[in-house]
Design a protein around this motif. Structure first.
Motif, PDB file in Angstrom:
ATOM      1  N   ASN A   1      45.335  -0.449  -3.725  1.00  0.00           N
ATOM      2  CA  ASN A   1      44.959  -1.673  -3.026  1.00  0.00           C
ATOM      3  C   ASN A   1      46.107  -2.670  -2.945  1.00  0.00           C
ATOM      4  OD1 ASN A   1      42.317  -0.914  -2.479  1.00  0.00           O
ATOM      5  ND2 ASN A   1      41.577  -1.664  -4.464  1.00  0.00           N
TER       6      ASN A   1
ATOM      7  N   THR B   1      43.758  -9.387   3.125  1.00  0.00           N
ATOM      8  CA  THR B   1      43.829  -7.929   3.164  1.00  0.00           C
ATOM      9  C   THR B   1      44.861  -7.446   4.189  1.00  0.00           C
ATOM     10  OG1 THR B   1      42.059  -7.777   4.817  1.00  0.00           O
ATOM     11  CG2 THR B   1      41.407  -7.794   2.501  1.00  0.00           C
TER      12      THR B   1
ATOM     13  N   ASP C   1      42.890  -1.604   3.767  1.00  0.00           N
ATOM     14  CA  ASP C   1      41.865  -1.195   4.726  1.00  0.00           C
ATOM     15  C   ASP C   1      40.453  -1.469   4.206  1.00  0.00           C
ATOM     16  OD1 ASP C   1      41.769   0.648   2.722  1.00  0.00           O
ATOM     17  OD2 ASP C   1      42.082   2.420   3.983  1.00  0.00           O
ATOM     18  N   GLU C   2      40.360  -2.247   3.117  1.00  0.00           N
ATOM     19  CA  GLU C   2      39.062  -2.664   2.587  1.00  0.00           C
ATOM     20  C   GLU C   2      39.262  -3.934   1.770  1.00  0.00           C
ATOM     21  OE1 GLU C   2      37.560   0.384   0.103  1.00  0.00           O
ATOM     22  OE2 GLU C   2      39.175   0.242  -1.364  1.00  0.00           O
TER      23      GLU C   2
ATOM     24  N   LEU D   1      32.001  -6.627   6.174  1.00  0.00           N
ATOM     25  CA  LEU D   1      32.113  -5.393   5.389  1.00  0.00           C
ATOM     26  C   LEU D   1      31.896  -4.161   6.261  1.00  0.00           C
ATOM     27  CD1 LEU D   1      30.146  -6.523   2.206  1.00  0.00           C
ATOM     28  CD2 LEU D   1      32.629  -6.318   2.455  1.00  0.00           C
TER      29      LEU D   1
ATOM     30  N   TYR E   1      35.041  -3.210   8.237  1.00  0.00           N
ATOM     31  CA  TYR E   1      36.030  -2.439   7.492  1.00  0.00           C
ATOM     32  C   TYR E   1      35.613  -0.976   7.383  1.00  0.00           C
ATOM     33  CZ  TYR E   1      38.937  -6.363   6.010  1.00  0.00           C
ATOM     34  OH  TYR E   1      39.813  -7.418   5.989  1.00  0.00           O
ATOM     35  N   LEU E   2      34.334  -0.729   7.117  1.00  0.00           N
ATOM     36  CA  LEU E   2      33.860   0.642   6.976  1.00  0.00           C
ATOM     37  C   LEU E   2      34.000   1.405   8.281  1.00  0.00           C
ATOM     38  CD1 LEU E   2      32.505   2.756   5.174  1.00  0.00           C
ATOM     39  CD2 LEU E   2      30.287   1.825   5.867  1.00  0.00           C
TER      40      LEU E   2
ATOM     41  N   ARG F   1      37.687   2.295   9.018  1.00  0.00           N
ATOM     42  CA  ARG F   1      38.195   3.470   8.296  1.00  0.00           C
ATOM     43  C   ARG F   1      37.642   4.765   8.872  1.00  0.00           C
ATOM     44  NH1 ARG F   1      36.967   0.743   3.720  1.00  0.00           N
ATOM     45  NH2 ARG F   1      35.453   2.322   3.070  1.00  0.00           N
TER      46      ARG F   1
ATOM     47  N   ALA G   1      33.923   4.694  -0.589  1.00  0.00           N
ATOM     48  CA  ALA G   1      33.711   3.432   0.113  1.00  0.00           C
ATOM     49  C   ALA G   1      33.120   2.403  -0.842  1.00  0.00           C
ATOM     50  CB  ALA G   1      32.796   3.656   1.305  1.00  0.00           C
TER      51      ALA G   1
ATOM     52  N   GLU H   1      32.307  -0.702   0.276  1.00  0.00           N
ATOM     53  CA  GLU H   1      31.509  -1.664   1.041  1.00  0.00           C
ATOM     54  C   GLU H   1      30.037  -1.688   0.649  1.00  0.00           C
ATOM     55  OE1 GLU H   1      35.261  -1.326   3.075  1.00  0.00           O
ATOM     56  OE2 GLU H   1      33.852   0.163   2.323  1.00  0.00           O
TER      57      GLU H   1
END
Length: 419
Positions: free
Chosen positions: A48, A96, A102-103, A139, A142-143, A146, A156, A158
């Motif tokens: 991260n 971010t 990416d999360e 959220l 972002y999911l 990806r 994941a 999220e």
């Protein structure tokens, strides 16, 4: 009865919600900077927070913008709730981007949860649901991103972060419902208190006024029957009728005054002073001025009472009105004048009662939160056909002066009042 001072709030509740939001976000944002940028490189690494994530000036500028946005949102969270909440979310997303993530890390999203909890606790449910939907939508974005890019190398996060969003909304909504229920209980208790006061006064009217009217009717009828044969008894009966009528009128005025004071007390701030909250007892009168002076002296303002003229019994309505005017004037001196002393002068004249209350304070005569204030004192004097003046004194301070006419009473009435 003086109101007791409010209990201090616990420390955690005294911290503003914006400060909670800022502390959570900055703690989560500063920790990786210290661990992966400031500290010497270590064999371990983080997916991260890559060590070279903030090497470019663009990444550093984005992270600075994120810090500023979250700081601005936390500062205006109470005044501009929706806009501040949006700034916190945007700042979180930009952080971010600065780290090329990416999360959103769960710890970084806790600040959004704090802000959402505050919105759910203080704003209508429609607004809080919209705020929760914005957090969940971020959220979900972002999911989906990806999934589109085919990056499924890690579990994941999220769904777990979304669970914290739901929990934050539920906590805030529970607080909102508890507050609404408490306000409803207070309103219901106030309505019941008003009803109980009305019933108490209705019972008092039945026990005193109705009884007096019955006596007046009986005595008037008896006087009518014996006026030709026994004039002395008829005269005695009519004197009793006059006395009962005066007492009944005074009682009605006191009851109406109690009703009015109860209504004004409910509209006040609740910070009642003992002087302004003296109960409207039928026996209240100038005989209680010395006790009032002692109470005011204990409160910090020395009150000197000067009696002049021949002290004699007064009609109940005049006695009560004079005492209430003195009480209100002394209360104003204690609460608003800033003076350390006050002079009350009561003079019994041949056909009137003169009352003066003076101080040497800053001279700002104002109506108090409880009681009648200057308007109420003027109305009391007008009801008794008296004269009332109030205003700053030429030499400084404030002066309240009232003259109340004293109706002539028979010798029998004076003796009856003196008993």
């Amino acid at each position: 009865m003086s109101a007791s001072p409010p209990l201090p709030l616990p420390l955690l509740k005294r911290i503003p919600p914006g400060l909670w939001t800022a502390l959570a976000w900055y703690a989560a944002a500063v920790e990786p900077i210290v661990e992966y940028v400031v500290m010497p490189p270590r064999p371990s690494y983080s997916l991260n927070y890559p060590q070279d994530g903030l090497e470019s000036l663009g990444a550093q500028a984005l992270l600075a913008v994120a810090f500023v946005l979250v700081l601005a949102g936390s500062a205006v969270l109470r005044r501009r709730t929706s806009g501040a909440y949006g700034l916190v979310i945007v700042g979180t997303v930009i952080s971010t981007v600065a780290w090329r993530q990416d999360e959103i890390p769960p710890t970084q999203f806790l600040a959004v949860d704090f802000a959402l909890c505050y919105i759910a606790a203080t704003r209508p449910r429609r607004n809080s649901l919209t705020a929760a939907a914005a957090a969940l939508g971020t959220l979900a974005g972002y999911l989906v991103l990806r999934l589109i890019t085919g990056d499924d190398s890690s579990i994941a996060q999220e769904p777990f972060v979304a669970l914290t969003v739901v929990i934050a909304w539920l906590i805030g909504n529970s607080v909102h419902q508890a507050r609404a229920h408490t306000e409803e209980l207070y309103a219901r208790a106030a309505a019941q208190a008003v009803t109980a006061e009305r019933l108490r006064i209705a019972r008092e009217m039945h026990d005193t006024v109705a009884h007096s009217i019955g006596i007046i009717a009986l005595q008037a009828g008896a006087a009518a029957r014996v006026v030709e044969t026994q004039p002395a008894r008829a005269r005695e009966a009519m004197l009793t009728v006059e006395k009962a009528g005066r007492e009944t009128l005074s009682g009605l005025r006191r009851m109406l005054g109690a009703l009015r004071q109860a209504d004004q007390n409910q509209e006040g701030t609740g910070q009642d002073h003992g002087l302004a909250q003296a109960s409207l007892q039928p026996a209240a009168g100038l005989a209680d001025v010395e006790r009032l002076a002692a109470t005011a002296t204990a409160a910090g303002v020395r009150v000197e009472v000067c009696w002049q003229g021949r002290h004699r019994p007064l009609p109940a309505d005049v006695d009560l009105a004079a005492f209430r005017i003195v009480q209100e004037s002394v209360t104003n001196a204690v609460r608003h004048s800033g003076a350390d002393s006050c002079l009350v002068r009561v003079e019994y004249r041949a056909d009137e009662l003169a009352v003066e209350v003076s101080d040497r304070g800053k001279g700002g005569g104002t109506t108090t939160d409880t009681g009648y204030g200057l308007i109420g004192m003027r109305e009391r004097a007008a009801l008794l056909r008296g004269d009332f003046t109030a205003g700053p004194r030429p030499g400084g301070g404030f002066l309240v002066a009232v003259r109340l006419p004293i109706p002539a009473m028979t010798e029998a009435e004076e003796k009856a009042r003196a008993i």
